[in-house]
Design a protein around this motif. Structure first.
Motif, PDB file in Angstrom:
ATOM      1  N   VAL A   1       0.857  -1.187   0.000  1.00  0.00           N
ATOM      2  CA  VAL A   1       0.000   0.000   0.000  1.00  0.00           C
ATOM      3  C   VAL A   1       0.893   1.237   0.000  1.00  0.00           C
ATOM      4  CG1 VAL A   1      -1.850   1.235   1.164  1.00  0.00           C
ATOM      5  CG2 VAL A   1      -1.752  -1.257   1.295  1.00  0.00           C
ATOM      6  N   PHE A   2       0.709   2.090  -0.993  1.00  0.00           N
ATOM      7  CA  PHE A   2       1.488   3.322  -1.074  1.00  0.00           C
ATOM      8  C   PHE A   2       1.042   4.306   0.005  1.00  0.00           C
ATOM      9  CE2 PHE A   2       1.713   1.887  -5.580  1.00  0.00           C
ATOM     10  CZ  PHE A   2       3.087   1.692  -5.628  1.00  0.00           C
ATOM     11  N   GLY A   3       1.998   5.014   0.587  1.00  0.00           N
ATOM     12  CA  GLY A   3       1.665   6.059   1.537  1.00  0.00           C
ATOM     13  C   GLY A   3       1.128   7.290   0.838  1.00  0.00           C
ATOM     14  N   GLY A   4       0.697   8.264   1.615  1.00  0.00           N
ATOM     15  CA  GLY A   4       0.192   9.500   1.038  1.00  0.00           C
ATOM     16  C   GLY A   4      -0.823  10.162   1.945  1.00  0.00           C
ATOM     17  N   SER A   5      -1.437  11.196   1.431  1.00  0.00           N
ATOM     18  CA  SER A   5      -2.474  11.925   2.156  1.00  0.00           C
ATOM     19  C   SER A   5      -3.840  11.385   1.760  1.00  0.00           C
ATOM     20  CB  SER A   5      -2.397  13.424   1.818  1.00  0.00           C
ATOM     21  OG  SER A   5      -1.131  13.953   2.160  1.00  0.00           O
ATOM     22  N   LEU A   6      -4.696  11.141   2.751  1.00  0.00           N
ATOM     23  CA  LEU A   6      -6.021  10.599   2.472  1.00  0.00           C
ATOM     24  C   LEU A   6      -6.903  11.683   1.861  1.00  0.00           C
ATOM     25  CD1 LEU A   6      -7.805   8.078   2.796  1.00  0.00           C
ATOM     26  CD2 LEU A   6      -8.529   9.002   4.994  1.00  0.00           C
ATOM     27  N   ARG A   7      -7.566  11.334   0.742  1.00  0.00           N
ATOM     28  CA  ARG A   7      -8.408  12.316   0.054  1.00  0.00           C
ATOM     29  C   ARG A   7      -9.738  11.675  -0.310  1.00  0.00           C
ATOM     30  NH1 ARG A   7      -7.757  17.199  -2.334  1.00  0.00           N
ATOM     31  NH2 ARG A   7      -9.123  17.714  -4.073  1.00  0.00           N
ATOM     32  N   GLY A   8     -10.803  12.187   0.274  1.00  0.00           N
ATOM     33  CA  GLY A   8     -12.139  11.738  -0.088  1.00  0.00           C
ATOM     34  C   GLY A   8     -12.562  10.469   0.620  1.00  0.00           C
ATOM     35  N   ALA A   9     -13.832  10.110   0.422  1.00  0.00           N
ATOM     36  CA  ALA A   9     -14.427   8.971   1.125  1.00  0.00           C
ATOM     37  C   ALA A   9     -14.109   7.640   0.479  1.00  0.00           C
ATOM     38  CB  ALA A   9     -15.931   9.152   1.198  1.00  0.00           C
TER      39      ALA A   9
ATOM     40  N   GLY B   1     -11.239   6.382   0.142  1.00  0.00           N
ATOM     41  CA  GLY B   1     -10.011   5.832   0.693  1.00  0.00           C
ATOM     42  C   GLY B   1      -8.815   6.014  -0.211  1.00  0.00           C
ATOM     43  N   SER B   2      -8.772   7.113  -0.936  1.00  0.00           N
ATOM     44  CA  SER B   2      -7.699   7.372  -1.887  1.00  0.00           C
ATOM     45  C   SER B   2      -6.513   8.050  -1.211  1.00  0.00           C
ATOM     46  CB  SER B   2      -8.220   8.282  -3.019  1.00  0.00           C
ATOM     47  OG  SER B   2      -7.176   8.614  -3.896  1.00  0.00           O
ATOM     48  N   LEU B   3      -5.312   7.536  -1.469  1.00  0.00           N
ATOM     49  CA  LEU B   3      -4.073   8.141  -0.986  1.00  0.00           C
ATOM     50  C   LEU B   3      -3.399   8.848  -2.150  1.00  0.00           C
ATOM     51  CD1 LEU B   3      -2.995   5.116   1.183  1.00  0.00           C
ATOM     52  CD2 LEU B   3      -3.660   7.353   2.064  1.00  0.00           C
ATOM     53  N   VAL B   4      -3.051  10.120  -1.948  1.00  0.00           N
ATOM     54  CA  VAL B   4      -2.499  10.943  -3.018  1.00  0.00           C
ATOM     55  C   VAL B   4      -1.340  11.774  -2.479  1.00  0.00           C
ATOM     56  CG1 VAL B   4      -4.744  11.112  -4.194  1.00  0.00           C
ATOM     57  CG2 VAL B   4      -4.068  12.876  -2.560  1.00  0.00           C
ATOM     58  N   GLY B   5      -0.668  12.471  -3.406  1.00  0.00           N
ATOM     59  CA  GLY B   5       0.369  13.402  -3.001  1.00  0.00           C
ATOM     60  C   GLY B   5       1.768  12.937  -3.388  1.00  0.00           C
ATOM     61  N   ALA B   6       2.761  13.712  -2.970  1.00  0.00           N
ATOM     62  CA  ALA B   6       4.147  13.466  -3.363  1.00  0.00           C
ATOM     63  C   ALA B   6       4.644  12.106  -2.895  1.00  0.00           C
ATOM     64  CB  ALA B   6       5.039  14.574  -2.809  1.00  0.00           C
ATOM     65  N   THR B   7       4.269  11.683  -1.692  1.00  0.00           N
ATOM     66  CA  THR B   7       4.712  10.383  -1.179  1.00  0.00           C
ATOM     67  C   THR B   7       4.158   9.248  -2.035  1.00  0.00           C
ATOM     68  OG1 THR B   7       4.781  11.262   1.067  1.00  0.00           O
ATOM     69  CG2 THR B   7       4.717   8.872   0.837  1.00  0.00           C
ATOM     70  N   THR B   8       2.897   9.353  -2.429  1.00  0.00           N
ATOM     71  CA  THR B   8       2.289   8.351  -3.293  1.00  0.00           C
ATOM     72  C   THR B   8       2.999   8.279  -4.634  1.00  0.00           C
ATOM     73  OG1 THR B   8       0.186   9.011  -2.281  1.00  0.00           O
ATOM     74  CG2 THR B   8       0.080   7.502  -4.145  1.00  0.00           C
ATOM     75  N   LEU B   9       3.242   9.432  -5.233  1.00  0.00           N
ATOM     76  CA  LEU B   9       3.877   9.473  -6.546  1.00  0.00           C
ATOM     77  C   LEU B   9       5.298   8.922  -6.496  1.00  0.00           C
ATOM     78  CD1 LEU B   9       2.654  12.987  -7.753  1.00  0.00           C
ATOM     79  CD2 LEU B   9       1.711  10.746  -8.336  1.00  0.00           C
TER      80      LEU B   9
ATOM     81  N   TYR C   1     -12.274  13.871 -12.414  1.00  0.00           N
ATOM     82  CA  TYR C   1     -12.459  15.175 -11.784  1.00  0.00           C
ATOM     83  C   TYR C   1     -11.266  15.656 -10.973  1.00  0.00           C
ATOM     84  CZ  TYR C   1     -17.437  14.918 -12.886  1.00  0.00           C
ATOM     85  OH  TYR C   1     -18.634  14.843 -13.542  1.00  0.00           O
ATOM     86  N   ASP C   2     -10.745  14.811 -10.113  1.00  0.00           N
ATOM     87  CA  ASP C   2      -9.782  15.229  -9.098  1.00  0.00           C
ATOM     88  C   ASP C   2      -8.361  15.203  -9.670  1.00  0.00           C
ATOM     89  OD1 ASP C   2      -7.922  15.082  -6.820  1.00  0.00           O
ATOM     90  OD2 ASP C   2      -9.737  15.003  -5.608  1.00  0.00           O
ATOM     91  N   LEU C   3      -7.717  16.371  -9.725  1.00  0.00           N
ATOM     92  CA  LEU C   3      -6.398  16.466 -10.359  1.00  0.00           C
ATOM     93  C   LEU C   3      -5.329  15.693  -9.592  1.00  0.00           C
ATOM     94  CD1 LEU C   3      -6.397  20.214 -11.489  1.00  0.00           C
ATOM     95  CD2 LEU C   3      -7.101  18.185 -12.763  1.00  0.00           C
ATOM     96  N   GLU C   4      -5.446  15.638  -8.268  1.00  0.00           N
ATOM     97  CA  GLU C   4      -4.455  14.875  -7.502  1.00  0.00           C
ATOM     98  C   GLU C   4      -4.598  13.377  -7.749  1.00  0.00           C
ATOM     99  OE1 GLU C   4      -2.697  16.456  -3.662  1.00  0.00           O
ATOM    100  OE2 GLU C   4      -4.829  16.891  -3.396  1.00  0.00           O
TER     101      GLU C   4
END
Length: 258
Positions: free
Chosen positions: A144-152, A154-162, A189-192
Motif C-alpha cells: 500500500v502506497f503512503g500518502g495523504s487521504l483524500r475523499g471517502a 479511501g484514496s491516498l495521493v500526493g508526493a509520497t504516493t507518486l 475530476y480530481d487532479l491529484e
C-alpha cells in the motif's frame, strides 16, 4: 455554516448547477448567466472559500461532503455489472504479475475478482478499500502506497504516493475513470487522483480502463490519458458508435464482460 443570506442569487444558482451536474466550466456558467468569465471566477473563489464547492482549473465541482455521498451511492449502483467487469479484468492477469489497483468501486470489483482467482501476484494500490479487500489473502503480496487521504473512497495521493509509484514497474495498471471526451480520452475530476493514475500508467506495461456503460455518456474536468495510452477497456456493454470509432482508430481493445 455559511448563511444563505451571504450569497447572491447567481451564486446560489451556481451551487445548484454544480450539485446537479457534478462539474461546471467557467465558460458554461458565463454563458448561462450572461456575465464575464472573470465575474464567474470571482463567484467560484468566494464559494470555494466558504467551502460550498471546490474550485478546479477552468471550473468548479462539489466539495468532499458531496463526493462522499456520491461514493456511497456508487457502491450500490450497477453492482452486478461491476462484478462482471471485475471478473473479466482479473482474467487478463497471469500468474506472478505485478498489478497496480487504482481507487474506485469498479477497481474494487477487480480486486475482489483477483482475490477469488487461484494465482499468486504482487498487488500495489493507493486505495484503502482495495487494500482491505486483499489484506487477508495469502496468495497476494500486498503493498500500500503512503500518502495523504483524500475523499471517502479511501484514496491516498500526493508526493509520497507518486514517489512510491515511480519506484515500481507494473505489468498491469487498472485505472478507474469518470467519463470520456469525444475523441475517446478518459476523463476524471480530481487532479491529484489523476496525477496518481498517470504515474501508474507511465510505470506499467499494460494500462487497463475499467468502468460500466454509464461512463460512455459522462464528462469530467480533466484528461487522464488518450485512448491510445491504454491497451484494454473492460466494460459491460459495447460503446456507442462515436466512441467505438475513436477506440478503433486508437487500437484500444474493448473487452465486454459476460
Amino acid at each position: 455554516m455559511p448563511q444563505s443570506s451571504e450569497l447572491t442569487a447567481r451564486q446560489k444558482e451556481i451551487l445548484q448547477t454544480v450539485g446537479e451536474t457534478g462539474y461546471a466550466t467557467l465558460e458554461t456558467l458565463s454563458q448561462r448567466f450572461d456575465v464575464s468569465v472573470q465575474s464567474i471566477r470571482r463567484d467560484i473563489i468566494h464559494l470555494d472559500k466558504m467551502r460550498l464547492l471546490q474550485r478546479f482549473h477552468g471550473g468548479a465541482g462539489p466539495m468532499d461532503s458531496t463526493v462522499r455521498l456520491g461514493y456511497a451511492e456508487k457502491t450500490l449502483r450497477a453492482t452486478a455489472a461491476k462484478e462482471r467487469i471485475g471478473v473479466a479484468a482479473a482474467g487478463l492477469v497471469p500468474e506472478g504479475s505485478v498489478v497496480f489497483l487504482d481507487v474506485g468501486t469498479t477497481v474494487e470489483a477487480v480486486a475482489a475478482a483477483l482475490k477469488a482467482r487461484d494465482i499468486r501476484l504482487h498487488a500495489f494500490t493507493n486505495s484503502l478499500a482495495c487494500a482491505m479487500l486483499l489484506a487477508a489473502e495469502p496468495k497476494i503480496q500486498l503493498h500500500v502506497f503512503g500518502g495523504s487521504l483524500r475523499g471517502a473512497d479511501g484514496s491516498l495521493v500526493g508526493a509520497t504516493t507518486l514517489a512510491g509509484i515511480d519506484a515500481i514497474h507494473f505489468d498491469y495498471a487498472f485505472i478507474g475513470f469518470s467519463g470520456f471526451a469525444a475523441d475517446g480520452s478518459a476523463l476524471d475530476y480530481d487532479l491529484e487522483k489523476i496525477a496518481v493514475k498517470q504515474a501508474a500508467m507511465r510505470r506499467c506495461e499494460t494500462a487497463v480502463l475499467v468502468g460500466d456503460q454509464s461512463k460512455f455518456h459522462s464528462k469530467a474536468v480533466a484528461t487522464i490519458g488518450r485512448a491510445d495510452e491504454f491497451v484494454h477497456l473492460v466494460c459491460d456493454a459495447a460503446p456507442p458508435d462515436f466512441l467505438g470509432a475513436a477506440f478503433l482508430q486508437s487500437k484500444l481493445d474493448v473487452v465486454v464482460s459476460d
